[in-house]
Design a protein around this motif. Structure first.
Motif, short mmCIF file in Angstrom:
data_model
loop_
_atom_site.label_atom_id
_atom_site.label_comp_id
_atom_site.label_asym_id
_atom_site.label_seq_id
_atom_site.Cartn_x
_atom_site.Cartn_y
_atom_site.Cartn_z
N ASN A 83 20.78 -14.99 -63.62
CA ASN A 83 20.12 -13.91 -64.34
C ASN A 83 19.60 -14.39 -65.69
N GLY A 84 18.36 -14.07 -65.98
CA GLY A 84 17.78 -14.42 -67.26
C GLY A 84 16.99 -15.71 -67.27
N THR A 85 17.00 -16.46 -66.18
CA THR A 85 16.23 -17.70 -66.13
C THR A 85 14.85 -17.43 -65.53
N VAL A 86 13.96 -18.35 -65.71
CA VAL A 86 12.61 -18.26 -65.15
C VAL A 86 12.66 -18.70 -63.70
N CYS A 138 19.88 -22.73 -60.75
CA CYS A 138 19.63 -21.65 -61.70
C CYS A 138 18.30 -20.96 -61.46
N HIS A 139 17.27 -21.75 -61.20
CA HIS A 139 15.91 -21.23 -61.13
C HIS A 139 15.43 -20.90 -59.73
N SER A 144 19.26 -13.12 -54.88
CA SER A 144 18.36 -12.93 -56.02
C SER A 144 17.40 -14.10 -56.17
#
Length: 110
Positions: A76-79, A64-65, A71
């Motif tokens: 999207n939306g994670t730190v 996720c990070h 990307s």
């Protein structure tokens, strides 16, 4: 009579929007779940991360990070992971530095 109903409905909608905006504006952003965390310490993982590191390990965090060809971060939306968490200190390597593979050592769950 019809104009009065339309005007009344419009006024009611505007009032509801103003009340909703005022309610959102009064909510102060929270910086951390625990105020006893010293300044400069790594952020705590939110409660909804309970057990994720134990079951997925560092690849689960990276999923996720971390960075990918498409990307940074991947979700999207994670730190995004800081640059120093990657091999050679660059997210361009797309590889997690081995010294940062124990995410829950610094980023404890709240």
């Amino acid at each position: 009579m019809k104009k009065q109903l339309v005007a009344g409905a419009l006024a009611l909608a505007m009032l509801a929007g103003t009340v909703a905006a005022a309610g959102c504006a009064s909510t102060a952003p929270t910086s951390d779940a625990r105020p006893d965390v010293p300044a400069g310490a790594p952020p705590l993982m939110p409660a909804n991360h309970d057990g994720r590191f134990e079951s997925l390990g560092a690849p689960g965090c990276y999923g996720c990070h971390g960075a990918s060809e498409r990307s940074n971060p991947m979700l999207n939306g994670t730190v995004a992971l800081p640059e120093d968490h990657y091999v050679d200190g660059s997210s361009q390597t797309l590889e997690l530095d081995p010294t940062h593979e124990q995410c829950n050592t610094c980023h404890v769950q709240s």
